[in-house]
Design an enzyme around this catalytic site. Structure first.
Site, PDB file in Angstrom:
ATOM      1  N   ASP A 255       9.827  -5.656   8.020  1.00  0.00           N
ATOM      2  CA  ASP A 255       8.394  -5.797   7.812  1.00  0.00           C
ATOM      3  C   ASP A 255       7.820  -4.373   7.843  1.00  0.00           C
ATOM      4  O   ASP A 255       8.454  -3.467   8.392  1.00  0.00           O
ATOM      5  CB  ASP A 255       7.814  -6.657   8.949  1.00  0.00           C
ATOM      6  CG  ASP A 255       6.312  -6.728   8.898  1.00  0.00           C
ATOM      7  OD1 ASP A 255       5.770  -7.027   7.819  1.00  0.00           O
ATOM      8  OD2 ASP A 255       5.666  -6.473   9.933  1.00  0.00           O
TER       9      ASP A 255
ATOM     10  N   ASP B 154       3.915  -3.272   8.151  1.00  0.00           N
ATOM     11  CA  ASP B 154       2.792  -3.047   9.073  1.00  0.00           C
ATOM     12  C   ASP B 154       3.187  -3.406  10.504  1.00  0.00           C
ATOM     13  O   ASP B 154       3.550  -4.546  10.785  1.00  0.00           O
ATOM     14  CB  ASP B 154       1.594  -3.936   8.667  1.00  0.00           C
ATOM     15  CG  ASP B 154       0.994  -3.539   7.317  1.00  0.00           C
ATOM     16  OD1 ASP B 154       0.865  -2.339   7.062  1.00  0.00           O
ATOM     17  OD2 ASP B 154       0.670  -4.453   6.530  1.00  0.00           O
TER      18      ASP B 154
ATOM     19  N   GLY C  67       0.528 -10.163  10.293  1.00  0.00           N
ATOM     20  CA  GLY C  67       1.506 -10.877   9.481  1.00  0.00           C
ATOM     21  C   GLY C  67       0.893 -11.887   8.526  1.00  0.00           C
ATOM     22  O   GLY C  67       1.570 -12.495   7.709  1.00  0.00           O
TER      23      GLY C  67
ATOM     24  N   ARG D 299      -4.139 -11.480   3.300  1.00  0.00           N
ATOM     25  CA  ARG D 299      -5.519 -10.964   3.307  1.00  0.00           C
ATOM     26  C   ARG D 299      -6.556 -12.088   3.347  1.00  0.00           C
ATOM     27  O   ARG D 299      -7.487 -12.074   4.143  1.00  0.00           O
ATOM     28  CB  ARG D 299      -5.731 -10.094   2.067  1.00  0.00           C
ATOM     29  CG  ARG D 299      -6.980  -9.247   2.139  1.00  0.00           C
ATOM     30  CD  ARG D 299      -7.134  -8.400   0.881  1.00  0.00           C
ATOM     31  NE  ARG D 299      -5.927  -7.640   0.605  1.00  0.00           N
ATOM     32  CZ  ARG D 299      -5.623  -7.099  -0.571  1.00  0.00           C
ATOM     33  NH1 ARG D 299      -6.448  -7.229  -1.590  1.00  0.00           N
ATOM     34  NH2 ARG D 299      -4.497  -6.442  -0.745  1.00  0.00           N
TER      35      ARG D 299
ATOM     36  N   SER E 185       2.082  -7.418   2.572  1.00  0.00           N
ATOM     37  CA  SER E 185       1.027  -6.535   2.066  1.00  0.00           C
ATOM     38  C   SER E 185       1.140  -6.228   0.578  1.00  0.00           C
ATOM     39  O   SER E 185       2.212  -5.927   0.063  1.00  0.00           O
ATOM     40  CB  SER E 185       1.031  -5.225   2.838  1.00  0.00           C
ATOM     41  OG  SER E 185       0.103  -4.333   2.250  1.00  0.00           O
TER      42      SER E 185
ATOM     43  N   ASN F 119      -0.432  -3.692  -0.416  1.00  0.00           N
ATOM     44  CA  ASN F 119      -0.628  -2.236  -0.389  1.00  0.00           C
ATOM     45  C   ASN F 119       0.651  -1.508   0.016  1.00  0.00           C
ATOM     46  O   ASN F 119       0.612  -0.316   0.336  1.00  0.00           O
ATOM     47  CB  ASN F 119      -1.743  -1.883   0.594  1.00  0.00           C
ATOM     48  CG  ASN F 119      -3.106  -2.368   0.111  1.00  0.00           C
ATOM     49  OD1 ASN F 119      -3.540  -1.997  -0.978  1.00  0.00           O
ATOM     50  ND2 ASN F 119      -3.750  -3.202   0.892  1.00  0.00           N
TER      51      ASN F 119
ATOM     52  N   ASP G  46       7.188  -7.672  13.755  1.00  0.00           N
ATOM     53  CA  ASP G  46       6.295  -7.579  14.924  1.00  0.00           C
ATOM     54  C   ASP G  46       5.389  -8.806  15.050  1.00  0.00           C
ATOM     55  O   ASP G  46       4.587  -8.880  15.966  1.00  0.00           O
ATOM     56  CB  ASP G  46       5.420  -6.314  14.850  1.00  0.00           C
ATOM     57  CG  ASP G  46       4.377  -6.401  13.743  1.00  0.00           C
ATOM     58  OD1 ASP G  46       4.712  -6.902  12.651  1.00  0.00           O
ATOM     59  OD2 ASP G  46       3.238  -5.974  13.974  1.00  0.00           O
TER      60      ASP G  46
HETATM   61  C1  BG6 Z   1       0.605  -7.823   6.719  1.00  0.00           C
HETATM   62  C2  BG6 Z   1      -0.329  -7.475   7.869  1.00  0.00           C
HETATM   63  O1  BG6 Z   1       1.705  -6.970   6.745  1.00  0.00           O
HETATM   64  O2  BG6 Z   1      -0.065  -7.702   5.474  1.00  0.00           O
HETATM   65  C3  BG6 Z   1      -1.592  -8.328   7.783  1.00  0.00           C
HETATM   66  O3  BG6 Z   1       0.317  -7.696   9.112  1.00  0.00           O
HETATM   67  C4  BG6 Z   1      -2.236  -8.160   6.413  1.00  0.00           C
HETATM   68  O4  BG6 Z   1      -2.472  -7.947   8.814  1.00  0.00           O
HETATM   69  C5  BG6 Z   1      -1.215  -8.520   5.320  1.00  0.00           C
HETATM   70  O5  BG6 Z   1      -3.381  -8.999   6.293  1.00  0.00           O
HETATM   71  C6  BG6 Z   1      -1.773  -8.369   3.907  1.00  0.00           C
HETATM   72  O6  BG6 Z   1      -2.010  -7.015   3.660  1.00  0.00           O
HETATM   73  P1  BG6 Z   1      -2.824  -6.418   2.444  1.00  0.00           P
HETATM   74  O7  BG6 Z   1      -2.536  -4.939   2.556  1.00  0.00           O
HETATM   75  O8  BG6 Z   1      -2.254  -6.995   1.192  1.00  0.00           O
HETATM   76  O9  BG6 Z   1      -4.252  -6.757   2.636  1.00  0.00           O
HETATM   77 MG    MG Z   2       3.792  -6.734  10.731  1.00  0.00          MG
END
Ligand code: BG6
Ligand code: MG
Length: 216
Positions: A8, A10, A45, A48, A115, A117, A169
């Protein structure tokens, strides 16, 4: 046998959770309610849109679908302004040593993150060079605890899920690993990650031999 490790992003490889928190908090401030770090734990985890829904539930606020899209976009723009300034210094302690060790041993590596991102963070922190594959929120439709993102990682690595170990996590992430037929290392505390085969506070001092001794 362990032939691949899926990470993972983040909260495992980088401390981007603090930027997610700051960006969600800015939205809550604008909407006029308090959003604490404790509330934020529930977003780890989680996708969004689902995160936004939890935040609105905390504030007792209802929004139309259109308003939700706008709020999520606004949060993401602020979040991206933070992560676009990230540097390699924000890789969590011990992570690079562990990644270098497993690469040298020929273990395959993938990201398995919700994510969208992921690529920006990997680029900014220089983490890309350690990974053979990336499975992220741009490629899957089902959120953890669904195993989709980890199964995608195993598929990209051409590896049997049984030979993969996931590093997570979030509780939902540990569940997702088990749902994929993989073993899990929890990064954090046993109070939330107790279902993982091993729980460690972080990567400092952790090595592949310890991993093998405990779960292989
Ligand atoms: C996860 C995070 O890895 O990604 C979450 O733990 C987050 O908190 C999710 O909401 C989505 O991320 P993003 O960057 O696409 O908004
Ligand atoms: Mg995480």
């Amino acid at each position: 046998m362990i032939t691949a490790c899926i990470f993972d992003l983040d909260g495992v490889l980088v401390d981007s959770a603090k930027y997610h928190y700051l960006a969600w908090k800015a939205l809550a401030d604008k909407l006029g309610f308090e959003f604490t770090e404790k509330h934020n734990e529930r977003l780890k985890g989680v996708s969004r849109m689902k995160s936004l829904e939890i935040l609105l539930e905390v504030g007792g606020i209802t929004m139309t679908q259109e308003e939700k899209e706008k709020a999520a976009t606004e949060k993401n723009e602020l979040y991206r302004s933070y992560i676009s300034k990230m540097t390699p210094d924000e890789i969590l302690p011990g992570v690079e040593t562990f990644l270098k060790e497993i690469k040298a041993l020929g273990i395959k590596t993938s990201i398995g993150s919700a994510s969208k991102n992921t690529s920006l963070i990997m680029e900014r922190t220089g983490l890309s060079k350690y990974f053979d594959a990336v499975a992220d929120g741009t490629m899957v439709t089902k959120a953890k605890p669904d195993p989709e993102v980890f199964l995608k990682g195993a598929e990209l690595l051409n590896t049997d899920p049984k030979e993969c170990v996931v590093f997570e996590d979030a509780e939902a992430g540990v569940e997702a690993a088990h749902n994929a037929g993989m073993r899990a290392v929890g990064i954090g505390s046993t109070s939330t990650l107790g279902k993982a085969e091993i729980v460690i506070p972080g990567f400092t001092g952790f090595d592949f031999k310890t991993l093998k001794d405990k779960i292989d």
